[in-house]
Write a protein that holds these residues in place. Structure first.
Motif, PDB file in Angstrom:
ATOM      1  N   GLN A 129      50.971  40.543  48.570  1.00  0.00           N
ATOM      2  CA  GLN A 129      51.090  40.479  47.106  1.00  0.00           C
ATOM      3  C   GLN A 129      50.092  41.450  46.471  1.00  0.00           C
ATOM      4  N   PHE A 130      50.400  42.720  46.564  1.00  0.00           N
ATOM      5  CA  PHE A 130      49.485  43.757  46.075  1.00  0.00           C
ATOM      6  C   PHE A 130      49.209  43.597  44.574  1.00  0.00           C
ATOM      7  N   TYR A 131      50.255  43.405  43.785  1.00  0.00           N
ATOM      8  CA  TYR A 131      50.074  43.324  42.333  1.00  0.00           C
ATOM      9  C   TYR A 131      49.285  42.076  41.951  1.00  0.00           C
ATOM     10  N   GLU A 132      49.622  40.931  42.554  1.00  0.00           N
ATOM     11  CA  GLU A 132      48.939  39.691  42.209  1.00  0.00           C
ATOM     12  C   GLU A 132      47.455  39.759  42.559  1.00  0.00           C
ATOM     13  N   ARG A 133      47.134  40.416  43.661  1.00  0.00           N
ATOM     14  CA  ARG A 133      45.718  40.579  44.034  1.00  0.00           C
ATOM     15  C   ARG A 133      44.987  41.409  42.979  1.00  0.00           C
ATOM     16  N   LYS A 134      45.631  42.469  42.527  1.00  0.00           N
ATOM     17  CA  LYS A 134      45.020  43.312  41.488  1.00  0.00           C
ATOM     18  C   LYS A 134      44.878  42.534  40.181  1.00  0.00           C
ATOM     19  N   TRP A 135      45.911  41.768  39.815  1.00  0.00           N
ATOM     20  CA  TRP A 135      45.859  41.005  38.576  1.00  0.00           C
ATOM     21  C   TRP A 135      44.729  39.978  38.618  1.00  0.00           C
ATOM     22  N   ALA A 136      44.577  39.315  39.749  1.00  0.00           N
ATOM     23  CA  ALA A 136      43.519  38.314  39.884  1.00  0.00           C
ATOM     24  C   ALA A 136      42.143  38.966  39.717  1.00  0.00           C
ATOM     25  N   LYS A 137      41.965  40.113  40.355  1.00  0.00           N
ATOM     26  CA  LYS A 137      40.686  40.817  40.255  1.00  0.00           C
ATOM     27  C   LYS A 137      40.429  41.271  38.825  1.00  0.00           C
ATOM     28  N   ASP A 138      41.451  41.826  38.173  1.00  0.00           N
ATOM     29  CA  ASP A 138      41.298  42.313  36.804  1.00  0.00           C
ATOM     30  C   ASP A 138      41.013  41.170  35.829  1.00  0.00           C
ATOM     31  N   PHE A 139      41.543  39.989  36.127  1.00  0.00           N
ATOM     32  CA  PHE A 139      41.297  38.837  35.264  1.00  0.00           C
ATOM     33  C   PHE A 139      39.851  38.351  35.370  1.00  0.00           C
ATOM     34  N   GLY A 140      39.193  38.702  36.453  1.00  0.00           N
ATOM     35  CA  GLY A 140      37.815  38.273  36.666  1.00  0.00           C
ATOM     36  C   GLY A 140      37.634  37.303  37.805  1.00  0.00           C
ATOM     37  N   MET A 141      38.712  37.039  38.533  1.00  0.00           N
ATOM     38  CA  MET A 141      38.605  36.166  39.698  1.00  0.00           C
ATOM     39  C   MET A 141      37.878  36.892  40.825  1.00  0.00           C
ATOM     40  N   GLN A 142      37.222  36.107  41.685  1.00  0.00           N
ATOM     41  CA  GLN A 142      36.490  36.678  42.810  1.00  0.00           C
ATOM     42  C   GLN A 142      36.978  36.057  44.110  1.00  0.00           C
ATOM     43  N   PRO A 143      37.105  36.867  45.174  1.00  0.00           N
ATOM     44  CA  PRO A 143      37.552  36.312  46.457  1.00  0.00           C
ATOM     45  C   PRO A 143      36.513  35.358  47.024  1.00  0.00           C
ATOM     46  N   GLU A 144      36.961  34.172  47.437  1.00  0.00           N
ATOM     47  CA  GLU A 144      36.062  33.143  47.963  1.00  0.00           C
ATOM     48  C   GLU A 144      36.213  32.949  49.464  1.00  0.00           C
ATOM     49  N   LEU A 145      37.456  32.996  49.948  1.00  0.00           N
ATOM     50  CA  LEU A 145      37.719  32.809  51.371  1.00  0.00           C
ATOM     51  C   LEU A 145      38.860  33.727  51.795  1.00  0.00           C
TER      52      LEU A 145
END
Length: 318
Positions: A129-145
């Protein structure tokens, strides 16, 4: 003029949502093809649609552009994070047309989760899910696991060391596991979560005090050096089917660590090879686990041994 809006899911939306779930794109996971994920989603929809309105901790939102459904979010309040024990709101499902809809759905879900008192919002993406990963990052989410996996087939050969063997733990060896886990347990804290590390250590020790060698759901194994009888490390595996009883066979790495006697000797390879041998004897399947991206040593070792990333968990501090 088009009107993009976010609305709470209503009983009358059943037909529109079912059509949306039929037509939307589904991601690809190493554990499941898109068609399999689609079937799981549609089966769950048929069985649980009414339950969404009866479950106090469940919430669902629809995004509409005029009358057309262009996004859907289902999330659950007050889920307890297994390591930090913090309450969090977790997306059960989230799909949408584009980043604008994604931002609107997450903004509304954030407001609702904050009002419920949950300090974190949690979202999962597959690596495809390339787009969803980018959207999450742009929203301010951070990878946890990061969820990593290794595929094992029946007949695969494994690397064996003449002096190290992975075997089932004996009752008196659980003390060794508890001593090691008291030291390394903070390594399991999800990334970007400031917590009391001493409390995490205490919780792990308390939980492991109940560990049994006869437990078939959490199987403790130890890595022994045959020539000396020293215990060098351990792992705890959870045999299970992925996606309940419908998915492939797997073993989840609940815990894995090298003890002080094995530090710096590269023995994580023989923990991995030993678990591969067990999986091969079971007829093949997946070995998988979760690694904090902040635990760079464990992550690099896992990937160097042949594991790959299938999905990642994102967190957003509310």
């Amino acid at each position: 003029m088009a009107s993009l809006r976010i609305e709470p899911l209503a009983v009358d939306d059943r037909g529109d949502l079912q059509s949306y779930l039929q037509l939307r794109e589904y991601p690809k996971s190493v554990f499941a093809e898109p068609d399999f994920l689609k079937k799981l989603t549609l089966d769950a929809f048929d069985q649980t649609f009414e339950a969404i309105f009866q479950h106090q901790e469940l919430e669902a939102l629809l995004a509409r552009d005029d009358d057309k459904v262009v996004g859907f979010a289902l999330f659950q309040y007050h889920e307890v994070e297994s390591i930090t024990r913090e309450k969090q709101t977790v997306f059960v499902d989230l799909s949408c047309r584009d980043q604008e809809v994604f931002n609107l759905l997450l903004s509304r879900a954030s407001e609702m989760a904050r009002a419920k008192g949950d300090p974190y919002l949690v979202y999962h993406t597959y690596e495809t899910q390339f787009y969803e990963r980018k959207w999450a990052k742009d929203f301010g989410m951070q990878p946890e696991l990061l969820r990593t996996y290794m595929s094992v087939k029946k007949g695969d050969t494994v690397e064996r060391h003449p002096d190290y063997i992975l075997r089932k733990a004996q009752s008196h060896e659980l003390l060794f596991i508890m001593k090691v886990v008291s030291q390394h347990s903070p390594a399991y804290i999800p990334a970007n979560r400031p917590v009391d590390r001493k409390k995490i250590q205490e919780w792990f020790v308390q939980a492991y005090a109940r560990l049994q060698v006869t437990d078939k759901k959490k199987v403790p194994l130890v890595l022994e050096r045959r020539s000396t009888g020293d215990l060098m490390g351990y792992m705890i595996l959870q045999p299970q089917r992925i996606f309940g009883d419908k998915g492939p066979v797997g073993m989840y790495t609940y815990d894995i660590a090298i003890g002080p006697n094995g530090a710096g000797l590269g023995l994580s390879r023989y923990l991995a090879e030993g678990s591969k041998e067990l999986m091969e004897k079971m007829g093949g399947g997946f070995l998988y686990g979760d690694v904090s991206p902040e635990n760079r040593l464990a992550l690099s070792a896992t990937l160097a041994l042949g594991s790959k990333i299938d999905s990642r968990r994102w967190g957003f501090k509310l």
